[in-house]
Design a protein around this motif. Structure first.
Motif, PDB file in Angstrom:
ATOM      1  N   UNK A 258       9.348   4.973  44.602  1.00  0.00           N
ATOM      2  CA  UNK A 258       8.544   6.196  44.741  1.00  0.00           C
ATOM      3  C   UNK A 258       7.713   6.001  46.092  1.00  0.00           C
ATOM      4  N   UNK A 259       7.170   4.809  46.360  1.00  0.00           N
ATOM      5  CA  UNK A 259       6.692   4.496  47.642  1.00  0.00           C
ATOM      6  C   UNK A 259       7.511   4.825  48.832  1.00  0.00           C
ATOM      7  N   UNK A 260       8.597   4.795  48.903  1.00  0.00           N
ATOM      8  CA  UNK A 260       9.847   4.961  49.914  1.00  0.00           C
ATOM      9  C   UNK A 260      10.049   6.375  49.764  1.00  0.00           C
ATOM     10  N   UNK A 261       9.755   7.309  49.059  1.00  0.00           N
ATOM     11  CA  UNK A 261       9.753   8.561  48.759  1.00  0.00           C
ATOM     12  C   UNK A 261      11.232   9.148  48.236  1.00  0.00           C
ATOM     13  N   UNK A 262      11.582   8.175  47.248  1.00  0.00           N
ATOM     14  CA  UNK A 262      12.773   8.538  46.564  1.00  0.00           C
ATOM     15  C   UNK A 262      12.500   9.152  45.439  1.00  0.00           C
ATOM     16  N   UNK A 263      13.081  10.220  45.049  1.00  0.00           N
ATOM     17  CA  UNK A 263      13.023  10.939  43.831  1.00  0.00           C
ATOM     18  C   UNK A 263      13.933  10.535  42.914  1.00  0.00           C
TER      19      UNK A 263
END
Length: 67
Positions: free
Chosen positions: A53-58
């Motif tokens: 989530x912190x890496x922007x992965x949904x």
């Protein structure tokens, strides 16, 4: 000592691979009613979920556990 740096993409790929694997083991542990094993796997699952989530992965579509 040489320190190797990983790109964001490499980190994401490794985390995704581990996330998918952990989920499979969690489902198996749940099926076998291995509650201690499941709890330990859940710790890693949650840590990977936070990282992704912190890496922007949904991960909504690939999250089989939904916890």
């Amino acid at each position: 000592m040489e320190v190797l740096e990983m790109s964001k993409e490499e980190i994401m790929k490794n985390a995704m691979d581990e996330f998918m694997g952990i989920q499979e083991y969690m489902l198996l542990a749940r099926k076998e009613n291995a509650s201690e094993t499941y709890a330990k796997l859940k710790d890693r699952y949650l840590a990977l979920k936070v990282l992704l989530n912190s890496l922007g992965v949904n991960i909504t579509d690939i999250d089989k556990i939904k916890e």
